[in-house]
Design a protein around this motif. Sequence first.
Motif, PDB file in Angstrom:
ATOM      1  N   THR A  37       0.797  -1.193  -0.207  1.00 47.97           N
ATOM      2  CA  THR A  37       0.370  -0.030  -0.200  1.00 47.97           C
ATOM      3  C   THR A  37       0.617   1.519   0.349  1.00 47.97           C
ATOM      4  O   THR A  37       0.634   2.329  -0.626  1.00 47.97           O
ATOM      5  N   ILE A  38       1.925   1.467   1.061  1.00 46.16           N
ATOM      6  CA  ILE A  38       2.584   2.375   0.528  1.00 46.16           C
ATOM      7  C   ILE A  38       4.033   2.616  -0.347  1.00 46.16           C
ATOM      8  O   ILE A  38       3.398   3.465  -0.746  1.00 46.16           O
ATOM      9  N   LYS A  39       4.207   1.307  -1.278  1.00 45.28           N
ATOM     10  CA  LYS A  39       4.539   1.632  -2.186  1.00 45.28           C
ATOM     11  C   LYS A  39       3.717   2.546  -3.503  1.00 45.28           C
ATOM     12  O   LYS A  39       4.057   3.094  -4.116  1.00 45.28           O
ATOM     13  N   GLY A  40       2.684   1.950  -3.427  1.00 43.94           N
ATOM     14  CA  GLY A  40       1.336   2.752  -4.592  1.00 43.94           C
ATOM     15  C   GLY A  40       1.200   3.572  -3.935  1.00 43.94           C
ATOM     16  O   GLY A  40       1.004   5.029  -4.866  1.00 43.94           O
ATOM     17  N   LEU A  41       1.324   4.392  -3.161  1.00 43.04           N
ATOM     18  CA  LEU A  41       1.324   5.879  -2.478  1.00 43.04           C
ATOM     19  C   LEU A  41       2.322   6.804  -3.638  1.00 43.04           C
ATOM     20  O   LEU A  41       2.260   7.570  -3.931  1.00 43.04           O
ATOM     21  N   THR A  42       3.961   5.397  -3.368  1.00 41.77           N
ATOM     22  CA  THR A  42       4.321   7.075  -3.592  1.00 41.77           C
ATOM     23  C   THR A  42       4.532   7.056  -5.495  1.00 41.77           C
ATOM     24  O   THR A  42       4.355   7.593  -6.163  1.00 41.77           O
ATOM     25  N   GLU A  43       3.680   5.696  -5.843  1.00 41.46           N
ATOM     26  CA  GLU A  43       3.286   6.035  -7.340  1.00 41.46           C
ATOM     27  C   GLU A  43       1.965   7.333  -7.708  1.00 41.46           C
ATOM     28  O   GLU A  43       2.317   7.202  -8.930  1.00 41.46           O
ATOM     29  N   GLN A  44       1.921   7.414  -6.628  1.00 35.30           N
ATOM     30  CA  GLN A  44       0.674   8.595  -6.600  1.00 35.30           C
ATOM     31  C   GLN A  44       1.008   9.892  -6.501  1.00 35.30           C
ATOM     32  O   GLN A  44       0.292  10.349  -6.169  1.00 35.30           O
ATOM     33  N   GLY A  45       2.447   9.495  -6.859  1.00 32.71           N
ATOM     34  CA  GLY A  45       3.003  11.274  -5.964  1.00 32.71           C
ATOM     35  C   GLY A  45       3.388  11.706  -4.634  1.00 32.71           C
ATOM     36  O   GLY A  45       4.026  12.639  -4.548  1.00 32.71           O
ATOM     37  N   TYR A  46       2.882  10.436  -3.696  1.00 35.01           N
ATOM     38  CA  TYR A  46       3.397  11.196  -2.466  1.00 35.01           C
ATOM     39  C   TYR A  46       5.231  10.783  -1.892  1.00 35.01           C
ATOM     40  O   TYR A  46       5.761   9.248  -2.724  1.00 35.01           O
ATOM     41  N   CYS A  47       6.109  10.758  -1.002  1.00 34.06           N
ATOM     42  CA  CYS A  47       7.196  11.063  -0.728  1.00 34.06           C
ATOM     43  C   CYS A  47       7.033  10.144   0.308  1.00 34.06           C
ATOM     44  O   CYS A  47       6.600  10.989   1.324  1.00 34.06           O
ATOM     45  N   VAL A  48       7.579   9.211   0.254  1.00 32.01           N
ATOM     46  CA  VAL A  48       7.431   8.482   1.553  1.00 32.01           C
ATOM     47  C   VAL A  48       8.901   8.142   2.255  1.00 32.01           C
ATOM     48  O   VAL A  48       9.686   7.574   1.533  1.00 32.01           O
ATOM     49  N   ILE A  49       9.126   8.508   3.582  1.00 38.07           N
ATOM     50  CA  ILE A  49      10.052   8.240   4.419  1.00 38.07           C
ATOM     51  C   ILE A  49      10.359   7.604   5.576  1.00 38.07           C
ATOM     52  O   ILE A  49       9.601   7.391   6.396  1.00 38.07           O
ATOM     53  N   GLN A  50      10.890   6.321   5.199  1.00 31.81           N
ATOM     54  CA  GLN A  50      10.121   5.287   6.593  1.00 31.81           C
ATOM     55  C   GLN A  50      11.673   4.728   7.000  1.00 31.81           C
ATOM     56  O   GLN A  50      12.568   4.213   6.568  1.00 31.81           O
ATOM     57  N   SER A  51      11.579   4.652   8.850  1.00 31.60           N
ATOM     58  CA  SER A  51      12.709   4.002   9.407  1.00 31.60           C
ATOM     59  C   SER A  51      12.376   2.706   9.160  1.00 31.60           C
ATOM     60  O   SER A  51      11.382   1.616   9.156  1.00 31.60           O
ATOM     61  N   THR A  52      13.061   1.758   9.421  1.00 33.33           N
ATOM     62  CA  THR A  52      13.034   0.503   9.131  1.00 33.33           C
ATOM     63  C   THR A  52      14.435  -0.963   9.777  1.00 33.33           C
ATOM     64  O   THR A  52      15.359  -0.194   9.563  1.00 33.33           O
ATOM     65  N   HIS A  53      14.216  -1.833  10.288  1.00 37.72           N
ATOM     66  CA  HIS A  53      15.405  -2.462  10.578  1.00 37.72           C
ATOM     67  C   HIS A  53      16.057  -3.310   9.521  1.00 37.72           C
ATOM     68  O   HIS A  53      16.576  -4.585  10.022  1.00 37.72           O
ATOM     69  N   ASP A  54      15.082  -3.426   8.532  1.00 42.07           N
ATOM     70  CA  ASP A  54      15.385  -4.928   7.857  1.00 42.07           C
ATOM     71  C   ASP A  54      15.643  -4.385   6.059  1.00 42.07           C
ATOM     72  O   ASP A  54      14.983  -4.572   5.576  1.00 42.07           O
ATOM     73  N   PRO A  55      16.626  -4.656   6.054  1.00 44.88           N
ATOM     74  CA  PRO A  55      17.382  -4.562   5.055  1.00 44.88           C
ATOM     75  C   PRO A  55      17.038  -5.253   3.548  1.00 44.88           C
ATOM     76  O   PRO A  55      17.058  -4.643   2.256  1.00 44.88           O
ATOM     77  N   ASP A  56      16.529  -6.338   4.175  1.00 43.56           N
ATOM     78  CA  ASP A  56      16.095  -7.355   2.823  1.00 43.56           C
ATOM     79  C   ASP A  56      14.832  -6.478   1.980  1.00 43.56           C
ATOM     80  O   ASP A  56      14.286  -5.895   1.234  1.00 43.56           O
ATOM     81  N   GLN A  57      13.983  -5.883   3.049  1.00 42.08           N
ATOM     82  CA  GLN A  57      12.471  -4.980   3.522  1.00 42.08           C
ATOM     83  C   GLN A  57      12.951  -3.516   2.282  1.00 42.08           C
ATOM     84  O   GLN A  57      12.726  -3.226   1.066  1.00 42.08           O
ATOM     85  N   ALA A  58      13.850  -2.916   2.783  1.00 46.82           N
ATOM     86  CA  ALA A  58      14.595  -1.708   2.242  1.00 46.82           C
ATOM     87  C   ALA A  58      14.694  -2.077   1.105  1.00 46.82           C
ATOM     88  O   ALA A  58      14.469  -1.383  -0.006  1.00 46.82           O
ATOM     89  N   TYR A  59      15.413  -3.455   0.970  1.00 43.76           N
ATOM     90  CA  TYR A  59      16.096  -3.123  -0.787  1.00 43.76           C
ATOM     91  C   TYR A  59      15.005  -3.239  -1.676  1.00 43.76           C
ATOM     92  O   TYR A  59      14.732  -2.936  -2.867  1.00 43.76           O
ATOM     93  N   GLN A  60      14.173  -3.984  -1.491  1.00 40.67           N
ATOM     94  CA  GLN A  60      13.168  -3.966  -2.562  1.00 40.67           C
ATOM     95  C   GLN A  60      11.875  -3.025  -2.690  1.00 40.67           C
ATOM     96  O   GLN A  60      11.250  -3.198  -3.581  1.00 40.67           O
ATOM     97  N   TYR A  61      11.956  -1.899  -1.562  1.00 40.60           N
ATOM     98  CA  TYR A  61      10.651  -0.830  -1.788  1.00 40.60           C
ATOM     99  C   TYR A  61      10.957  -0.181  -2.136  1.00 40.60           C
ATOM    100  O   TYR A  61      11.203   0.970  -2.614  1.00 40.60           O
ATOM    101  N   SER A  62      12.808   0.064  -1.281  1.00 39.46           N
ATOM    102  CA  SER A  62      13.077   1.487  -1.684  1.00 39.46           C
ATOM    103  C   SER A  62      13.648   2.189  -2.872  1.00 39.46           C
ATOM    104  O   SER A  62      13.820   1.324  -3.970  1.00 39.46           O
ATOM    105  N   ASP A  63      13.225   3.107  -3.252  1.00 34.22           N
ATOM    106  CA  ASP A  63      13.910   4.373  -4.101  1.00 34.22           C
ATOM    107  C   ASP A  63      15.819   4.634  -3.971  1.00 34.22           C
ATOM    108  O   ASP A  63      15.806   4.417  -4.631  1.00 34.22           O
TER     109      ASP A  63
END
Lengths: 262, 339
Positions: free
Chosen positions: A180-206
Amino acid sequence: MSMIVENLSFSYGTADVLKSVSFRAEYGEFLSVLGPNGVGKSTLFRCMLGILMPSQGHTLIDDRDISEMTAAELSKNIAYIPQSHNPVFNYSVLDIVLMGTTAQLGKFSSPGKEQRRQAIEVLECLNIADLQNRGYRSISGGERQLVLIARAMAQQAKILIMDEPSSSLDFGNRIRVMDTIKGLTEQGYCVIQSTHDPDQAYQYSDKILAMYGGAVLAWGKPEETVCDTVISKLYGVDVEVCSLRNDRIRVCIPAKNKIIKE
Amino acid sequence: MLQRKKHSYRVILAILSVLLLAAVACSAALGRYPISLREIFGILGEKLFGTEPFWTATQKSLLLQHRLPRILLACLVGCCLSAAGASYQGVFQNPMAAPDILGASSGAALGAALAILLGLGSTLTVVFAFAASLLTVFVVIFVGNRVKGKRVVGLILTGIMVSSLVSSGTSFIKLIADPQDQLPAITYWLMGSLNGTQPEDVKFAVIPMLIGLIPLLLLRWRLNILTFGDEEAKTMGINAKRLRTVVIICSTLVTAASVSVSGMIGWIGLVIPHLARRLVGNNYKALMPATMLMGALFLLIVDDISRTLFTTEIPIGILTSLIGAPFFIYLISRDGEQL
């Protein structure tokens, strides 16, 4: 259209928590901040949200310094989505989302028809309109996270700051919320998240910002940041980064597994 | 369950208003000296419509000088203490908060005890109680803001400490007070009573009460956002510190005005907001007016009981605790929404 953090430093008393942190996030981008506990991720977010005053440096949204904005103005540009919490009083989901519209209202007014329409629209956009009359405390952690995202969207801010949005969720909800969050960035939102999961960060982040000791250890595309050296240094353990599916996915595993295999 | 609440809160508020008006009319007729409803409306209509008197002069003066001021004051005090309780619960994000959380009641008690000790008479007792109540809360806020750590917890702890400090002063005054007349007067005041309400009491209390109640009503939507804590409120565009200060000042003002004219009336500020939460939900938009109406209604009915049940009056503070405490236990142990 961007958010720029320039040489941001912050100290509690004599302890330097942030040391000259700089990065830039464009609208439509998904940015993850990686780093061990206590590295200053929350402090960084607090400075970006105008809750803390940095000792040096500044945050610019569309070339305007946030320290020149009123609380109401700032809230229309940037929204904070806390970890799904347990508030003292049980509000309905619709009430919580309506609270996001408060900055649009006069001091003495309550949300009216227009705000209610906005709130329901946002809930529908996130496919959780059927929750609107449920109590916030009686829904699941994943649903709460979505409700808080809806509140931020009702705030009409385009930059969403999220504090570990997936950390307390089960496997299925984690994927649902992150998609859902990834979908928001496609609508033009800028998302900045903190995370403890490098795998997930790799998969979703720009872009990924890796923080170590209050300073930037690495900053850039996921392919450059999620690698053996950075992740090992970041968390102080030997990590091997494995690539899967044509490098669309990377998985970090403790390096001693390598020894076992050999 | 929440859906029902959403659509029907206006209906609930309308029903509560009608009940309150009916209770006011009935209370005016209630008492040892008989005044019928017809006579009440006649007396009230005299000035407006020039009704020919069909009542006695005693009835008229009893109604206008004693019963109506007392009824009005019961409603106002009930309304204020409940509204202050609901506000403090929001501001301190704590469902256990009550109007005396910042020491307003214990301050008023010290002021009143001091005035009685000095033999200053009833008007000055009210003024002393009011001033001491405000002073105590300002000390708590001043000291509490300097406490290290979380501001809300700091304020609550300072409130508890200063209250206990002030109470020791009250105890000392009781110790040195004349046991023949002063000590009983202090004790009676501490129990809380609306007995002997003068029209002047209403005039004294009504201004600070309105100054406090109106902003609480106007700001009630924003109070919701304060329950999420300062940082979250700020990211939603609310100046949390300023809003909280305004709400605390207003709640303190109405509490001080109430306790200075009525003495210590416990429980109502905790029980009524929770009852209202069950009825209309936690959203202050509906909760605040519902709390105000229910508080007025509750204290009026309890005061009616206190003045008519026995030949000697039972102090209302005793009754509110007697009714409030078991009722509260019933409320929190009942099925349904959890605290």
